[in-house]
Scaffold this motif. Structure first.
Motif, PDB file in Angstrom:
ATOM      1  N   LYS A   1      64.769 -28.970 -34.182  1.00 21.04           N
ATOM      2  CA  LYS A   1      64.724 -29.821 -35.369  1.00 21.04           C
ATOM      3  C   LYS A   1      63.669 -29.334 -36.350  1.00 21.04           C
ATOM      4  CE  LYS A   1      66.408 -33.783 -32.762  1.00 21.04           C
ATOM      5  NZ  LYS A   1      66.168 -35.154 -32.285  1.00 21.04           N
ATOM      6  N   ALA A   2      63.875 -29.670 -37.622  1.00 17.63           N
ATOM      7  CA  ALA A   2      62.934 -29.238 -38.662  1.00 17.63           C
ATOM      8  C   ALA A   2      61.729 -30.161 -38.678  1.00 17.63           C
ATOM      9  CB  ALA A   2      63.632 -29.258 -40.024  1.00 17.63           C
ATOM     10  N   HIS A   3      60.533 -29.588 -38.790  1.00 18.24           N
ATOM     11  CA  HIS A   3      59.297 -30.352 -38.672  1.00 18.24           C
ATOM     12  C   HIS A   3      58.291 -29.935 -39.736  1.00 18.24           C
ATOM     13  CE1 HIS A   3      55.157 -30.964 -36.979  1.00 18.24           C
ATOM     14  NE2 HIS A   3      55.670 -32.158 -36.782  1.00 18.24           N
ATOM     15  N   HIS A   4      57.540 -30.912 -40.204  1.00 20.69           N
ATOM     16  CA  HIS A   4      56.373 -30.653 -41.049  1.00 20.69           C
ATOM     17  C   HIS A   4      55.328 -31.657 -40.616  1.00 20.69           C
ATOM     18  CE1 HIS A   4      54.007 -29.624 -44.630  1.00 20.69           C
ATOM     19  NE2 HIS A   4      53.780 -30.919 -44.753  1.00 20.69           N
ATOM     20  N   GLY A   5      54.171 -31.185 -40.159  1.00 17.28           N
ATOM     21  CA  GLY A   5      53.248 -32.164 -39.612  1.00 17.28           C
ATOM     22  C   GLY A   5      51.821 -31.717 -39.473  1.00 17.28           C
TER      23      GLY A   5
ATOM     24  N   GLY B   1      59.178 -28.092 -49.600  1.00 16.69           N
ATOM     25  CA  GLY B   1      58.822 -26.716 -49.258  1.00 16.69           C
ATOM     26  C   GLY B   1      59.356 -26.336 -47.892  1.00 16.69           C
ATOM     27  N   LYS B   2      58.780 -25.310 -47.306  1.00 15.72           N
ATOM     28  CA  LYS B   2      59.255 -24.795 -46.026  1.00 15.72           C
ATOM     29  C   LYS B   2      58.856 -25.713 -44.879  1.00 15.72           C
ATOM     30  CE  LYS B   2      59.546 -19.868 -47.119  1.00 15.72           C
ATOM     31  NZ  LYS B   2      61.028 -19.905 -47.070  1.00 15.72           N
ATOM     32  N   VAL B   3      59.796 -25.943 -43.972  1.00 11.07           N
ATOM     33  CA  VAL B   3      59.543 -26.653 -42.727  1.00 11.07           C
ATOM     34  C   VAL B   3      60.035 -25.756 -41.598  1.00 11.07           C
ATOM     35  CG1 VAL B   3      59.768 -28.906 -43.839  1.00 11.07           C
ATOM     36  CG2 VAL B   3      61.785 -27.831 -42.835  1.00 11.07           C
ATOM     37  N   HIS B   4      59.697 -26.103 -40.342  1.00 11.10           N
ATOM     38  CA  HIS B   4      60.032 -25.207 -39.235  1.00 11.10           C
ATOM     39  C   HIS B   4      60.254 -26.010 -37.959  1.00 11.10           C
ATOM     40  CE1 HIS B   4      56.041 -25.663 -37.312  1.00 11.10           C
ATOM     41  NE2 HIS B   4      55.652 -25.875 -38.546  1.00 11.10           N
ATOM     42  N   ASN B   5      60.873 -25.376 -36.979  1.00 11.52           N
ATOM     43  CA  ASN B   5      60.989 -25.994 -35.663  1.00 11.52           C
ATOM     44  C   ASN B   5      59.654 -25.849 -34.950  1.00 11.52           C
ATOM     45  OD1 ASN B   5      61.434 -23.176 -35.508  1.00 11.52           O
ATOM     46  ND2 ASN B   5      62.273 -23.398 -33.437  1.00 11.52           N
ATOM     47  N   ARG B   6      59.278 -26.901 -34.213  1.00  9.70           N
ATOM     48  CA  ARG B   6      57.963 -26.912 -33.572  1.00  9.70           C
ATOM     49  C   ARG B   6      58.169 -26.797 -32.067  1.00  9.70           C
ATOM     50  NH1 ARG B   6      54.076 -32.175 -33.845  1.00  9.70           N
ATOM     51  NH2 ARG B   6      52.301 -31.358 -32.711  1.00  9.70           N
ATOM     52  N   THR B   7      58.008 -25.581 -31.534  1.00 17.62           N
ATOM     53  CA  THR B   7      58.378 -25.334 -30.136  1.00 17.62           C
ATOM     54  C   THR B   7      57.248 -24.784 -29.290  1.00 17.62           C
ATOM     55  OG1 THR B   7      59.052 -23.022 -30.400  1.00 17.62           O
ATOM     56  CG2 THR B   7      60.656 -24.715 -31.022  1.00 17.62           C
ATOM     57  N   TYR B   8      56.133 -24.427 -29.908  1.00 19.08           N
ATOM     58  CA  TYR B   8      55.007 -23.841 -29.169  1.00 19.08           C
ATOM     59  C   TYR B   8      55.455 -22.631 -28.358  1.00 19.08           C
ATOM     60  CZ  TYR B   8      52.955 -28.331 -30.398  1.00 19.08           C
ATOM     61  OH  TYR B   8      52.521 -29.429 -31.086  1.00 19.08           O
ATOM     62  N   GLY B   9      56.340 -21.802 -28.988  1.00 15.04           N
ATOM     63  CA  GLY B   9      56.760 -20.573 -28.347  1.00 15.04           C
ATOM     64  C   GLY B   9      57.902 -20.699 -27.368  1.00 15.04           C
TER      65      GLY B   9
ATOM     66  N   VAL C   1      61.097 -21.447 -28.025  1.00 13.90           N
ATOM     67  CA  VAL C   1      62.251 -20.747 -28.578  1.00 13.90           C
ATOM     68  C   VAL C   1      61.792 -20.048 -29.856  1.00 13.90           C
ATOM     69  CG1 VAL C   1      63.889 -22.428 -27.638  1.00 13.90           C
ATOM     70  CG2 VAL C   1      63.027 -22.724 -29.955  1.00 13.90           C
ATOM     71  N   GLU C   2      62.687 -19.207 -30.406  1.00 18.38           N
ATOM     72  CA  GLU C   2      62.364 -18.488 -31.632  1.00 18.38           C
ATOM     73  C   GLU C   2      62.089 -19.472 -32.777  1.00 18.38           C
ATOM     74  OE1 GLU C   2      64.520 -15.337 -34.727  1.00 18.38           O
ATOM     75  OE2 GLU C   2      65.452 -15.863 -32.807  1.00 18.38           O
ATOM     76  N   ASP C   3      61.100 -19.155 -33.601  1.00 20.86           N
ATOM     77  CA  ASP C   3      60.768 -20.008 -34.738  1.00 20.86           C
ATOM     78  C   ASP C   3      61.768 -19.822 -35.871  1.00 20.86           C
ATOM     79  OD1 ASP C   3      58.576 -21.051 -33.474  1.00 20.86           O
ATOM     80  OD2 ASP C   3      57.142 -19.682 -34.397  1.00 20.86           O
ATOM     81  N   PHE C   4      62.173 -20.930 -36.493  1.00 15.97           N
ATOM     82  CA  PHE C   4      63.073 -20.913 -37.644  1.00 15.97           C
ATOM     83  C   PHE C   4      62.387 -21.622 -38.803  1.00 15.97           C
ATOM     84  CE2 PHE C   4      65.949 -21.984 -33.897  1.00 15.97           C
ATOM     85  CZ  PHE C   4      66.082 -20.666 -33.503  1.00 15.97           C
ATOM     86  N   GLU C   5      62.903 -21.414 -40.005  1.00 18.71           N
ATOM     87  CA  GLU C   5      62.373 -22.097 -41.194  1.00 18.71           C
ATOM     88  C   GLU C   5      63.515 -22.629 -42.050  1.00 18.71           C
ATOM     89  OE1 GLU C   5      58.041 -20.113 -42.249  1.00 18.71           O
ATOM     90  OE2 GLU C   5      59.819 -19.523 -43.413  1.00 18.71           O
ATOM     91  N   TRP C   6      63.251 -23.742 -42.735  1.00 14.77           N
ATOM     92  CA  TRP C   6      64.197 -24.342 -43.668  1.00 14.77           C
ATOM     93  C   TRP C   6      63.445 -24.753 -44.922  1.00 14.77           C
ATOM     94  CZ3 TRP C   6      63.664 -25.570 -38.585  1.00 14.77           C
ATOM     95  CH2 TRP C   6      64.774 -25.422 -37.739  1.00 14.77           C
ATOM     96  N   GLU C   7      64.173 -25.034 -45.974  1.00 13.81           N
ATOM     97  CA  GLU C   7      63.597 -25.651 -47.163  1.00 13.81           C
ATOM     98  C   GLU C   7      63.988 -27.127 -47.173  1.00 13.81           C
ATOM     99  OE1 GLU C   7      61.700 -24.566 -49.737  1.00 13.81           O
ATOM    100  OE2 GLU C   7      61.455 -22.556 -48.877  1.00 13.81           O
ATOM    101  N   ARG C   8      63.043 -27.999 -47.377  1.00 10.24           N
ATOM    102  CA  ARG C   8      63.315 -29.435 -47.430  1.00 10.24           C
ATOM    103  C   ARG C   8      62.551 -30.082 -48.574  1.00 10.24           C
ATOM    104  NH1 ARG C   8      67.291 -32.012 -44.136  1.00 10.24           N
ATOM    105  NH2 ARG C   8      68.014 -30.274 -42.878  1.00 10.24           N
ATOM    106  N   GLU C   9      63.125 -31.149 -49.107  1.00  6.92           N
ATOM    107  CA  GLU C   9      62.490 -31.916 -50.176  1.00  6.92           C
ATOM    108  C   GLU C   9      62.325 -33.368 -49.724  1.00  6.92           C
ATOM    109  OE1 GLU C   9      61.405 -30.368 -52.801  1.00  6.92           O
ATOM    110  OE2 GLU C   9      62.366 -28.472 -52.220  1.00  6.92           O
ATOM    111  N   VAL C  10      61.591 -34.142 -50.486  1.00  5.89           N
ATOM    112  CA  VAL C  10      61.484 -35.574 -50.223  1.00  5.89           C
ATOM    113  C   VAL C  10      62.849 -36.209 -50.464  1.00  5.89           C
ATOM    114  CG1 VAL C  10      60.428 -37.733 -51.026  1.00  5.89           C
ATOM    115  CG2 VAL C  10      59.041 -35.654 -50.816  1.00  5.89           C
TER     116      VAL C  10
END
Length: 346
Positions: A228-232, A281-289, A291-300
């Motif tokens: 899932k996409a995360h920003h935190g 801006g950019k968000v990402h999956n938060r897996t602590y290694g 799985v492979e890290d991914f990035e997405w663009e998200r807005e409010v």
């Protein structure tokens, strides 16, 4: 010449005189009450230009069931990995406070998670707002509370988006106002955003098909958190001076373009500097290694319509300060108020 008392007696039967007297009495009553009214308004002081919309001061003897439902969803299903069930008797009001009590049950209690029937050795309290009481764009949300301090205790203030008319996958997200590890030796409060719903173009090749549910040709729900996409803000807040074990105030301001998170020991939270911010801006999956890290663009989200949850969970996991120590129970989380304000439009 008639006496003064005789003149007053005659005037007392005059409609004009009675009306003037009524106005004078009303004026003096309003004048006398102005300091009290000012105090009341100060208790509900929102950001400049805002207007109080609704909320709960928990001043009654029972939970307001028009505003609040039991648990974090209508069916009172528990999240996977949580070791307690939410029960009505664990949710009480006393001295103007909402009290969520966590305790060990003498006999295991039957309940359900999202995926199975199970039994719980512990119970606690959690509530969610009913659909007419939602967090939307251009609102400010404030809560004042005192958090627990037991191993495995896990206080949270967060949202789940509703699907409403005109919604899109981008509007569906989880806002973590805060999550809190209650164990004294592992105290941590963090905040963030999670997106569970993606467009087809956002589906990365690294996400396995069994981790997705297809809602439509251009809408996929992601089941596993690692994708899932995360920003935190995933750690104890830098230079934090707020004592979470005493009453403190939290605030979240949501516009069409930005989120702001606030903390203050006393007084309105919005008067402090925001400790966290998101404006797209950019968000990402938060897996602590894992799985492979991914990035997405998200807005409010432009069509935010979110259920608000306040819950006191229990997690035996080591990262949450477990294992649970029964001698620390029962333990309590206190909420003084929850208030929603409409912000002035731009």
């Amino acid at each position: 010449m008639p006496s003064l008392s005789h003149m007053i007696a005659r005037l007392s039967h005059c409609p004009v005189f009675l009306k003037i007297t009524q106005y004078i009495v009303t004026f003096f009553w309003v004048f006398a009450l102005m300091p009290l009214l000012a105090v009341e308004n100060n208790q509900f002081e929102g950001p400049p230009g805002s207007r109080y919309a609704f909320g709960d001061e928990f001043s009654g003897s029972e939970l307001n069931q028009e505003i609040w439902g039991l648990g974090i969803n209508k069916k009172n299903l528990q999240n996977e990995g949580v070791d307690c069930i939410y029960k009505k008797e664990n949710i009480t009001l006393e001295d103007g406070l909402l009290i969520l009590t966590q305790k060990r049950e003498p006999v295991p209690v039957a309940g359900n998670t999202w995926s199975k029937e199970t039994t719980f050795n512990y119970s606690s309290g959690g509530v969610h707002t009913q659909k007419d009481y939602s967090l939307r764009n251009n609102m400010y949300l404030e809560l004042r509370c005192k958090l627990p301090q037991n191993n495995g205790g896990y206080g949270a203030f967060w949202t789940v988006s509703h699907k409403v008319e005109g919604w899109s996958p981008e509007d569906l997200l989880e806002i973590d106002m805060f999550e809190f590890i209650a164990a004294r030796e592992k105290t941590r409060l963090w905040s963030g955003l999670w997106w569970h719903d993606f467009r087809a173009k956002e589906i990365h090749k690294g996400i396995p098909s069994q981790s997705m549910v297809k809602r439509s040709d251009d809408h996929f729900f992601i089941k596993q958190r690692v994708y899932k996409a995360h920003h935190g803000h995933g750690h104890h807040i830098k230079e934090n001076k707020v004592n979470f074990y005493e009453f403190f105030t939290f605030g979240l301001r949501v516009t069409d373009d930005e989120f702001f998170w606030y903390l203050a020991q006393d007084g309105p939270a919005w008067k402090s500097e925001p400790y966290f911010h998101f404006s797209g801006g950019k968000v990402h999956n938060r897996t602590y290694g894992k799985v492979e890290d991914f990035e997405w663009e998200r807005e409010v989200p432009k069509n935010l319509h979110a259920q608000v949850n306040v819950n006191y969970a229990m997690r035996n996991a080591a990262w949450a300060g477990g294992p649970v120590r029964d001698e620390q129970l029962p333990s309590k989380m206190y909420v003084d108020y929850v208030r929603f304000y409409n912000l002035g439009q731009k």
